[in-house]
Design an enzyme around this catalytic site. Structure first.
Site, short mmCIF file in Angstrom:
data_model
loop_
_atom_site.label_atom_id
_atom_site.label_comp_id
_atom_site.label_asym_id
_atom_site.label_seq_id
_atom_site.Cartn_x
_atom_site.Cartn_y
_atom_site.Cartn_z
N ARG A 22 0.75 -1.24 0.14
CA ARG A 22 -0.01 -0.02 -0.10
C ARG A 22 0.77 1.45 0.04
O ARG A 22 0.58 2.11 -0.72
CB ARG A 22 -0.79 -0.08 1.14
CG ARG A 22 -1.83 1.15 1.14
CD ARG A 22 -2.80 1.05 2.38
NE ARG A 22 -2.05 1.32 3.86
CZ ARG A 22 -1.83 2.52 4.34
NH1 ARG A 22 -2.07 3.51 3.87
NH2 ARG A 22 -1.33 2.42 5.62
N CYS A 160 -7.82 -0.17 11.26
CA CYS A 160 -6.71 -0.79 11.73
C CYS A 160 -7.13 -1.16 13.21
O CYS A 160 -7.13 -2.62 13.33
CB CYS A 160 -5.53 0.21 12.06
SG CYS A 160 -4.76 0.58 10.32
N CYS A 182 -0.48 -1.80 13.11
CA CYS A 182 -0.34 -0.82 13.96
C CYS A 182 1.20 -0.47 13.50
O CYS A 182 2.12 -0.91 13.44
CB CYS A 182 -0.11 -1.30 15.24
SG CYS A 182 0.21 0.21 16.67
N ASP A 183 1.19 0.96 13.31
CA ASP A 183 2.50 2.01 12.86
C ASP A 183 2.73 2.37 14.37
O ASP A 183 2.20 3.19 14.85
CB ASP A 183 2.00 2.92 11.92
CG ASP A 183 3.01 3.87 11.70
OD1 ASP A 183 4.07 3.95 12.53
OD2 ASP A 183 2.95 4.91 10.82
N ASN A 191 -3.75 4.98 19.52
CA ASN A 191 -4.57 3.88 19.89
C ASN A 191 -4.56 3.32 21.49
O ASN A 191 -5.73 3.07 21.88
CB ASN A 191 -3.97 2.49 19.12
CG ASN A 191 -3.86 2.82 17.57
OD1 ASN A 191 -2.87 2.46 17.02
ND2 ASN A 191 -4.80 3.35 17.08
N HIS A 221 4.26 -2.79 13.46
CA HIS A 221 5.71 -2.59 12.52
C HIS A 221 6.25 -1.39 12.86
O HIS A 221 5.43 -0.26 13.26
CB HIS A 221 5.24 -2.77 11.12
CG HIS A 221 3.86 -2.05 10.76
ND1 HIS A 221 2.68 -2.70 10.75
CD2 HIS A 221 3.70 -1.01 10.13
CE1 HIS A 221 1.72 -1.85 10.44
NE2 HIS A 221 2.43 -0.73 9.99
N ILE A 222 7.49 -0.95 12.27
CA ILE A 222 7.91 0.20 12.15
C ILE A 222 8.62 0.16 10.86
O ILE A 222 9.32 -0.55 10.28
CB ILE A 222 9.28 0.22 13.14
CG1 ILE A 222 8.89 0.01 14.74
CG2 ILE A 222 10.08 1.41 13.00
CD1 ILE A 222 10.04 -0.04 15.84
N TYR A 223 8.08 1.53 10.15
CA TYR A 223 8.48 1.67 8.74
C TYR A 223 10.09 1.96 8.80
O TYR A 223 10.63 2.59 9.62
CB TYR A 223 7.72 2.91 8.03
CG TYR A 223 6.39 2.33 7.68
CD1 TYR A 223 6.02 1.88 6.54
CD2 TYR A 223 5.26 2.58 8.53
CE1 TYR A 223 4.84 1.40 6.07
CE2 TYR A 223 3.94 2.39 8.30
CZ TYR A 223 3.95 1.64 7.04
OH TYR A 223 2.64 1.25 6.68
N ALA A 282 3.20 7.33 6.37
CA ALA A 282 2.92 6.64 5.15
C ALA A 282 1.51 6.44 4.76
O ALA A 282 0.73 5.90 5.66
CB ALA A 282 3.49 5.11 5.41
#
Length: 283
Positions: A22, A160, A182-183, A191, A221-223, A282
């Site tokens: 995405r 989410c 989850c970012d 959240n 996750h961590i981008y 993102a």
């Protein structure tokens, strides 16, 4: 705060790189994270290793509970988090179901307050839950869900944080919240704040005592473009003690939330924090 930082370290130490279709940005990912928030003892899960804008998170929650479907509605109450998904998401901009600028479609609160039934009428999930809990009724199905696969194409983003289940034991209300994605650097504290505040609010307006929130994250996750900031800046800071949240005791009904409640009805005491950190978002 400790469980937030522990999750961040776990992702960095044990996560697997995943190509995100995405966003087009890789992310370090772990599957399954469980967090708990003690609402009974008012241990507000606010990040202290950077400044956290808790009122924006509460504003977003208020918008969900009101069933908002426009980024303009969220902006009006102090939350800008839907601007990008409503107006910069290429798939949504090209979607024939989009009604125009700021339109979010049938996401989150729209599903919670106006779930479409086969006969064309709508179901107000939230109102039904509040009525049941106010009468002391827990049928093991006091579930608020925003996840409607049949209408994904009618919204700018799949939810989410998708489901909240309330449980009443004697006079104490508990909450299990389920999140598919989850970012962690950018989104998780929103959240956490929302889960905590949702249980506190629901307990207050149904006449129950608040218990605990159990928060399940499936994909945390961590981008890639957030990783260095998290590892070298935020995780190097020493956290401060948790603050406490006070909710205006005059909030006694769903109608109050719908009509006059603002973020000014939620105040903190004892909040200390480090300098703000700006993480990339993102879309």
């Amino acid at each position: 705060m400790k469980q937030y930082l522990d999750l961040c370290r776990k992702i960095i130490d044990t996560g697997t790189w995943v190509e995100n279709q995405r966003t087009g940005i890789r992310c370090l990912t772990v599957i399954n994270a469980d967090l708990e928030y003690d609402v009974a003892n008012n241990e507000f899960p606010l990040i202290t290793t950077r400044k956290s804008y808790y009122k924006a998170a509460i504003a977003e929650l208020i918008g969900y509970l009101r069933g908002y479907d426009s980024a303009a509605q969220f902006r009006a109450i102090g939350c800008n988090t839907w601007d990008a998904n409503a107006n910069e998401n290429k798939d949504w901009l090209n979607n024939p179901n989009r009604k125009g600028v700021d339109d979010m479609g049938r996401v989150y609160g729209v599903q919670g307050r106006a779930w479409k039934k086969p006969d064309g009428s709508t179901l107000d999930q939230l109102q039904k839950i509040i009525e049941g809990l106010s009468q002391g009724n827990d049928d093991r199905g006091q579930i608020l869900t925003f996840y409607n696969p049949g209408e994904f194409e009618f919204g700018c983003l799949r939810p989410c944080m998708h489901t909240h289940q309330f449980s009443l034991l004697d006079d104490t209300l508990y909450l299990n919240s389920f999140q598919r994605s989850c970012d962690v650097p950018l989104g998780l504290n929103f959240n956490q704040i929302q889960c905590f505040t949702l249980l506190a609010l629901m307990a207050q307006i149904t006449g129950c005592k608040p218990g605990k929130v159990y928060h399940k994250i499936v994909n945390a996750h961590i981008y890639e473009n957030q990783l260095e900031i998290m590892r070298d800046v935020q995780l190097s800071r020493t956290p401060f003690p948790s603050p406490q949240l006070t909710i205006n005791p005059d909030i006694k009904s769903l109608e109050d939330i719908e009509t006059w409640v603002t973020t000014d009805d939620f105040t903190l005491s004892g909040y200390q924090c480090h300098e703000p950190i700006k993480y990339p978002f993102a879309v």
